[in-house]
Design a protein around this motif. Structure first.
Motif, PDB file in Angstrom:
ATOM      1  N   GLY A 116       0.780  -1.231   0.000  1.00  0.00           N
ATOM      2  CA  GLY A 116       0.000   0.000   0.000  1.00  0.00           C
ATOM      3  C   GLY A 116       0.809   1.277   0.000  1.00  0.00           C
ATOM      4  O   GLY A 116       0.340   2.324  -0.454  1.00  0.00           O
ATOM      5  N   SER A 117       2.050   1.232   0.519  1.00  0.00           N
ATOM      6  CA  SER A 117       2.848   2.463   0.612  1.00  0.00           C
ATOM      7  C   SER A 117       4.315   2.064   0.742  1.00  0.00           C
ATOM      8  O   SER A 117       4.636   0.912   1.058  1.00  0.00           O
ATOM      9  N   GLY A 118       5.184   3.042   0.524  1.00  0.00           N
ATOM     10  CA  GLY A 118       6.616   2.783   0.675  1.00  0.00           C
ATOM     11  C   GLY A 118       6.948   2.287   2.066  1.00  0.00           C
ATOM     12  O   GLY A 118       7.760   1.363   2.240  1.00  0.00           O
ATOM     13  N   SER A 119       6.322   2.875   3.084  1.00  0.00           N
ATOM     14  CA  SER A 119       6.597   2.466   4.472  1.00  0.00           C
ATOM     15  C   SER A 119       6.253   0.996   4.680  1.00  0.00           C
ATOM     16  O   SER A 119       7.005   0.250   5.315  1.00  0.00           O
ATOM     17  N   GLU A 120       5.126   0.580   4.140  1.00  0.00           N
ATOM     18  CA  GLU A 120       4.708  -0.827   4.302  1.00  0.00           C
ATOM     19  C   GLU A 120       5.640  -1.771   3.551  1.00  0.00           C
ATOM     20  O   GLU A 120       5.984  -2.849   4.055  1.00  0.00           O
ATOM     21  N   ALA A 121       6.027  -1.381   2.336  1.00  0.00           N
ATOM     22  CA  ALA A 121       6.913  -2.249   1.541  1.00  0.00           C
ATOM     23  C   ALA A 121       8.243  -2.461   2.269  1.00  0.00           C
ATOM     24  O   ALA A 121       8.796  -3.561   2.279  1.00  0.00           O
ATOM     25  N   VAL A 122       8.740  -1.394   2.913  1.00  0.00           N
ATOM     26  CA  VAL A 122       9.999  -1.511   3.662  1.00  0.00           C
ATOM     27  C   VAL A 122       9.838  -2.519   4.805  1.00  0.00           C
ATOM     28  O   VAL A 122      10.715  -3.349   5.046  1.00  0.00           O
ATOM     29  N   GLN A 123       8.706  -2.478   5.498  1.00  0.00           N
ATOM     30  CA  GLN A 123       8.487  -3.442   6.584  1.00  0.00           C
ATOM     31  C   GLN A 123       8.511  -4.869   6.049  1.00  0.00           C
ATOM     32  O   GLN A 123       9.114  -5.767   6.636  1.00  0.00           O
ATOM     33  N   HIS A 144      19.150   8.777   5.615  1.00  0.00           N
ATOM     34  CA  HIS A 144      18.268   8.021   4.720  1.00  0.00           C
ATOM     35  C   HIS A 144      16.919   7.838   5.421  1.00  0.00           C
ATOM     36  O   HIS A 144      16.868   7.635   6.632  1.00  0.00           O
ATOM     37  N   TYR A 145      15.841   7.881   4.640  1.00  0.00           N
ATOM     38  CA  TYR A 145      14.485   7.757   5.185  1.00  0.00           C
ATOM     39  C   TYR A 145      13.832   6.523   4.582  1.00  0.00           C
ATOM     40  O   TYR A 145      13.893   6.320   3.362  1.00  0.00           O
ATOM     41  N   HIS A 146      13.248   5.691   5.440  1.00  0.00           N
ATOM     42  CA  HIS A 146      12.600   4.475   4.936  1.00  0.00           C
ATOM     43  C   HIS A 146      11.172   4.350   5.468  1.00  0.00           C
ATOM     44  O   HIS A 146      10.703   3.247   5.737  1.00  0.00           O
ATOM     45  N   GLY A 147      10.504   5.491   5.637  1.00  0.00           N
ATOM     46  CA  GLY A 147       9.117   5.460   6.086  1.00  0.00           C
ATOM     47  C   GLY A 147       8.993   5.892   7.533  1.00  0.00           C
ATOM     48  O   GLY A 147       9.990   6.093   8.227  1.00  0.00           O
ATOM     49  N   TRP A 148       7.746   5.975   7.974  1.00  0.00           N
ATOM     50  CA  TRP A 148       7.501   6.643   9.251  1.00  0.00           C
ATOM     51  C   TRP A 148       7.237   5.678  10.414  1.00  0.00           C
ATOM     52  O   TRP A 148       6.817   6.078  11.481  1.00  0.00           O
ATOM     53  N   MET A 211      19.401   0.862   1.997  1.00  0.00           N
ATOM     54  CA  MET A 211      19.860   2.208   1.642  1.00  0.00           C
ATOM     55  C   MET A 211      19.024   2.788   0.504  1.00  0.00           C
ATOM     56  O   MET A 211      18.421   2.055  -0.276  1.00  0.00           O
ATOM     57  N   GLU A 212      19.005   4.129   0.452  1.00  0.00           N
ATOM     58  CA  GLU A 212      18.584   4.797  -0.777  1.00  0.00           C
ATOM     59  C   GLU A 212      19.826   4.736  -1.671  1.00  0.00           C
ATOM     60  O   GLU A 212      20.866   5.282  -1.308  1.00  0.00           O
ATOM     61  N   PRO A 213      19.749   4.084  -2.827  1.00  0.00           N
ATOM     62  CA  PRO A 213      20.964   3.897  -3.633  1.00  0.00           C
ATOM     63  C   PRO A 213      21.532   5.203  -4.182  1.00  0.00           C
ATOM     64  O   PRO A 213      22.717   5.260  -4.528  1.00  0.00           O
ATOM     65  N   CYS A 216      18.395  10.761  -1.653  1.00  0.00           N
ATOM     66  CA  CYS A 216      17.473  11.799  -2.123  1.00  0.00           C
ATOM     67  C   CYS A 216      16.605  12.386  -1.011  1.00  0.00           C
ATOM     68  O   CYS A 216      15.975  13.419  -1.215  1.00  0.00           O
ATOM     69  N   ASN A 217      16.545  11.724   0.147  1.00  0.00           N
ATOM     70  CA  ASN A 217      15.792  12.342   1.238  1.00  0.00           C
ATOM     71  C   ASN A 217      16.623  13.396   1.947  1.00  0.00           C
ATOM     72  O   ASN A 217      16.081  14.277   2.624  1.00  0.00           O
ATOM     73  N   SER A 218      17.931  13.292   1.844  1.00  0.00           N
ATOM     74  CA  SER A 218      18.830  14.353   2.315  1.00  0.00           C
ATOM     75  C   SER A 218      19.752  14.625   1.138  1.00  0.00           C
ATOM     76  O   SER A 218      20.506  13.751   0.721  1.00  0.00           O
ATOM     77  N   PHE A 244      17.937  -2.146  -1.837  1.00  0.00           N
ATOM     78  CA  PHE A 244      17.805  -0.767  -2.315  1.00  0.00           C
ATOM     79  C   PHE A 244      16.362  -0.333  -2.075  1.00  0.00           C
ATOM     80  O   PHE A 244      15.426  -0.967  -2.591  1.00  0.00           O
ATOM     81  N   ASP A 245      16.194   0.723  -1.316  1.00  0.00           N
ATOM     82  CA  ASP A 245      14.877   1.337  -1.178  1.00  0.00           C
ATOM     83  C   ASP A 245      14.757   2.370  -2.294  1.00  0.00           C
ATOM     84  O   ASP A 245      15.270   3.483  -2.197  1.00  0.00           O
ATOM     85  N   GLU A 246      14.064   1.968  -3.351  1.00  0.00           N
ATOM     86  CA  GLU A 246      13.953   2.804  -4.561  1.00  0.00           C
ATOM     87  C   GLU A 246      12.632   3.580  -4.576  1.00  0.00           C
ATOM     88  O   GLU A 246      12.092   3.879  -5.642  1.00  0.00           O
ATOM     89  N   THR A 247      12.130   3.872  -3.384  1.00  0.00           N
ATOM     90  CA  THR A 247      10.866   4.609  -3.302  1.00  0.00           C
ATOM     91  C   THR A 247      10.929   5.923  -4.090  1.00  0.00           C
ATOM     92  O   THR A 247       9.964   6.291  -4.764  1.00  0.00           O
ATOM     93  N   ILE A 248      12.041   6.620  -4.009  1.00  0.00           N
ATOM     94  CA  ILE A 248      12.180   7.867  -4.791  1.00  0.00           C
ATOM     95  C   ILE A 248      12.899   7.607  -6.118  1.00  0.00           C
ATOM     96  O   ILE A 248      12.487   8.098  -7.171  1.00  0.00           O
ATOM     97  N   THR A 249      13.978   6.844  -6.081  1.00  0.00           N
ATOM     98  CA  THR A 249      14.815   6.692  -7.283  1.00  0.00           C
ATOM     99  C   THR A 249      14.138   5.839  -8.364  1.00  0.00           C
ATOM    100  O   THR A 249      14.455   5.979  -9.548  1.00  0.00           O
ATOM    101  N   ALA A 272       8.001   2.557  -5.020  1.00  0.00           N
ATOM    102  CA  ALA A 272       6.708   3.186  -4.688  1.00  0.00           C
ATOM    103  C   ALA A 272       6.563   4.452  -5.531  1.00  0.00           C
ATOM    104  O   ALA A 272       6.844   4.411  -6.736  1.00  0.00           O
ATOM    105  N   LYS A 273       6.180   5.525  -4.897  1.00  0.00           N
ATOM    106  CA  LYS A 273       6.021   6.864  -5.505  1.00  0.00           C
ATOM    107  C   LYS A 273       5.750   6.903  -7.011  1.00  0.00           C
ATOM    108  O   LYS A 273       4.617   6.803  -7.427  1.00  0.00           O
ATOM    109  N   ALA A 274       6.800   7.011  -7.849  1.00  0.00           N
ATOM    110  CA  ALA A 274       6.562   7.272  -9.282  1.00  0.00           C
ATOM    111  C   ALA A 274       6.018   6.055 -10.024  1.00  0.00           C
ATOM    112  O   ALA A 274       5.868   6.091 -11.244  1.00  0.00           O
TER     113      ALA A 274
HETATM  114  C1  LIG Z   1      13.231   6.238   0.319  1.00  0.00           C
HETATM  115  C2  LIG Z   1      11.863   6.195   0.941  1.00  0.00           C
HETATM  116  N1  LIG Z   1      11.433   5.078   1.541  1.00  0.00           N
HETATM  117  C3  LIG Z   1      10.214   4.970   2.077  1.00  0.00           C
HETATM  118  C4  LIG Z   1       9.344   6.039   2.072  1.00  0.00           C
HETATM  119  C5  LIG Z   1       7.978   5.911   2.672  1.00  0.00           C
HETATM  120  O1  LIG Z   1       7.024   5.895   1.670  1.00  0.00           O
HETATM  121  P1  LIG Z   1       5.494   6.263   1.973  1.00  0.00           P
HETATM  122  O2  LIG Z   1       5.459   7.717   2.287  1.00  0.00           O
HETATM  123  O3  LIG Z   1       4.774   5.883   0.712  1.00  0.00           O
HETATM  124  O4  LIG Z   1       5.073   5.425   3.117  1.00  0.00           O
HETATM  125  C6  LIG Z   1       9.732   7.239   1.478  1.00  0.00           C
HETATM  126  C7  LIG Z   1       8.844   8.406   1.468  1.00  0.00           C
HETATM  127  O5  LIG Z   1       9.222   9.515   1.169  1.00  0.00           O
HETATM  128  C8  LIG Z   1      11.034   7.327   0.895  1.00  0.00           C
HETATM  129  O6  LIG Z   1      11.471   8.450   0.315  1.00  0.00           O
END
Ligand SMILES: Cc1ncc(COP(=O)(O)O)c(C=O)c1O
Length: 432
Positions: A116-123, A144-148, A211-213, A216-218, A244-249, A272-274
C-alpha cells in the motif's frame, strides 16, 4: 513586481483545523511558509490553489507525479478500470500485467508483491531479509528515510551533537512517542564509507543493509565510485542481503531505477512513488528464491488494499509511459536545464549554494561550499534561508519542498522551466 497572496489558504486551513489535526493529513505538509496550502485543481506542471493562484509545481505530490498532474494516459486507464470493480479481494489480470511490466523493467525483479505504501513495503522487505538470513539486525544510514514506522524512523535528520561519533553514530529518533526498543534491531552508519560498512558487516549478525541507492531524502548525493559494488560484495561475503529502497529513485533515475542507472543489482528492492503517478501503490521485488519465502517460507505479507484495481491500472499506464524510448533523456534534459538555471540565478545574486541532481530530481543546498558526500556534510545547510527562498519562490508562483528537493516531471515544458528560472532570479535577489 506584485507577488501572490495566500490569504484564502490561510482561512481554509484555519477552518479545516476544526476537523483535521492541524488542517492536514501528514506532518510533512505542515512546515511550509506562509502555511499549508489548499488546492482546487492540478493539471500538467501546474497547481491551482483556493486563492486563484497558478503555481508551477516541483513538490510533485512529494515524488509520485513523474508524468505531471492528471495525465490522460493514467486517467483514462484508471477510469476504464473502474467499470470492473474497485477492490476485489482477489487477483486480477491488471495485477499480473503490472507485475509483469515491473519484472521487465527492474533488474532485481523476478517476482513482485504489491503493497500500500513505501513504508509498508519496507516493513515487508526487512521481514523477508531477517527470515532469509536468520539474522536480526539491519544497517541503516544517517540521513536516509525508509518510512515513518517506529523501527526505521531513526537518525533521519540528527544535529551533529545528537549524531555523536561518525564511526559509531548514536541512534536518534525523529519523533516523540517512538518505541525505544524499536531501534534495538538497527545499526546506524554514515553512508558512502565502504571501509566502515565492511568492518561492521565482518562482525556478523546483520540480516540486511538498507539504503537509498542515491541519497534523495537528504541532498542529492550519488554513491562514490565502487561503493554500491563494494557494498554488495561485502554483503555477499558476510551472508547479508543488500536492499535498495527505490521509493524515490525508482522509475525516476532510469526506468529500472538506480539499480539500472548505476548498474548494480541489489538482492532485494522496494519501489513506490513514481510507480503509479499518484495512485497509492508500492512493491517489494526480488529473485524467485527469496520472494518465495512469502509463499512457502512462513513469512507473512498482508494488506487489505494491496493491488487494488485503480492502483494497478495506474501502475500499468505509468510504467508504460516511463519506459517509452526517450522518456528519461527528456526528463534528464529538463532537470539539467533547471539545475543550471537555478545555479546561475543564485550565483548571480551572490547566494552561496551547492546544487546537485539526477534525472527528474534536483537538490539545492544553500550555504554549502563543498560538494556533500554524506549526511553530515549537509548539516551546514542554511535551512532558515532556504525556507525564505521557498517562500520567495512561492510568492512568484513556484511551489517547492522546503527540504531542498525539487521533483521534475515530463510535464515541465521549456516555457515552464524558463518561467521558473526567471522567478528564481527574483527570489534569489530577495534573499541575497
Ligand atoms: C526512500 C523512501 N522510503 C520509504 C518512504 C515511505 O514511503 P510512503 O510515504 O509511501 O510510506 C519514502 C517516502 O518519502 C522514501 O522516500
Amino acid at each position: 513586481m506584485s507577488t501572490l497572496s495566500f490569504k484564502k489558504s490561510e482561512d481554509f486551513i484555519a477552518e479545516a483545523s476544526s476537523y483535521l489535526a492541524g488542517g492536514v493529513s501528514s506532518n510533512f505538509r505542515l512546515g511550509m511558509l506562509p502555511g499549508p496550502l489548499a488546492f482546487t485543481k492540478a493539471e500538467g506542471a501546474i497547481l491551482h490553489d483556493v486563492d486563484g493562484n497558478r503555481l508551477i509545481d516541483y513538490y510533485g505530490g512529494m515524488g509520485p507525479m513523474i508524468l505531471g498532474h492528471n495525465p490522460a494516459a493514467v486517467r483514462e486507464k484508471v477510469v476504464a478500470s473502474m467499470n470492473d470493480g474497485i477492490l476485489l479481494g482477489g487477483q486480477s489480470q491488471l495485477e499480473v500485467d503490472a507485475a509483469k511490466l515491473l519484472c521487465q523493467i527492474a533488474p532485481v525483479a523476478e517476482r513482485v508483491r504489491f503493497s500500500g505504501s513505501g513504508s509498508e513495503a519496507v516493513q515487508g522487505v526487512l521481514r523477508l531479509a531477517r527470515a532469509a538470513t536468520g539474522q536480526t539486525k539491519v544497517i541503516k544510514f544517517e540521513g536516509h528515510y525508509h518510512g515513518w514506522f517506529d523501527n526505521v524512523l531513526w537518525s533521519n535528520a540528527p544535529s551533529l551533537e545528537a549524531a555523536g561519533s561518525r564511526e559509531a553514530p548514536n541512534v536518534t529518533p525523529l519523533s516523540k512517542g517512538q518505541e525505544e526498543e524499536a531501534s534495538s534491531g538497527l545499526v546506524i552508519l554514515p553512508w558512502n564509507d565502504l571501509d566502515l560498512l565492511q568492518t561492521r558487516l565482518a562482525q556478523g549478525d546483520i540480516a540486511a543493509v538498507i539504503m537509498e541507492p542515491a541519497m534523495c531524502n537528504s541532498g542529492a548525493i550519488a554513491p562514490r565510485d565502487g561503493y554500491l559494488e563494494g557494498a554488495k560484495e561485502a554483503c555477499e561475503k558476510y551472508g547479508t542481503l543488500l536492499i535498495f529502497d527505490e521509493t524515490i529513485t525508482g522509475f525516476r533515475l532510469a526506468p529500472g531505477g538506480a539499480q539500472q542507472y548505476f548498474g548494480v543489482t541489489p538482492h532485494l528492492a522496494t519501489f513506490a512513488k513514481a510507480m503509479a503517478n499518484g495512485f497509492q501503490v508500492a512493491a517489494i521485488t526480488g529473485p524467485k528464491n527469496l520472494m518465495e519465502l512469502f509463499v512457502t517460507g512462513g513469512v507473512l505479507h498482508g494488506g487489505t488494499y494491496n493491488s487494488q484495481i485503480l492502483s494497478m491500472a495506474a501502475t500499468i499506464a505509468t510504467l508504460e509511459s516511463v519506459s517509452a524510448p526517450g522518456f528519461h533523456n527528456d526528463l534528464n534534459n529538463k532537470s539539467t536545464k533547471l539545475q543550471e538555471g537555478i545555479e546561475k540565478a543564485l550565483a548571480d545574486a551572490g547566494v552561496q549554494a551547492s546544487i546537485a541532481g539526477f534525472p527528474g530530481f534536483i537538490h539545492v543546498g544553500l550555504g554549502l561550499i563543498e560538494k556533500p558526500r554524506e549526511y553530515r556534510d549537509l548539516i551546514a545547510i542554511d535551512k532558515e534561508r532556504y525556507r525564505a527562498l521557498c517562500h520567495a519562490m512561492l510568492k512568484r508562483g513556484v511551489r517547492t519542498l522546503e527540504r531542498g528537493a525539487w521533483f521534475v516531471s515530463s510535464a515541465h515544458t521549456d516555457d515552464v522551466l524558463d518561467e521558473t528560472i526567471a522567478a528564481a532570479r527574483e527570489a534569489a535577489k530577495e534573499i541575497a
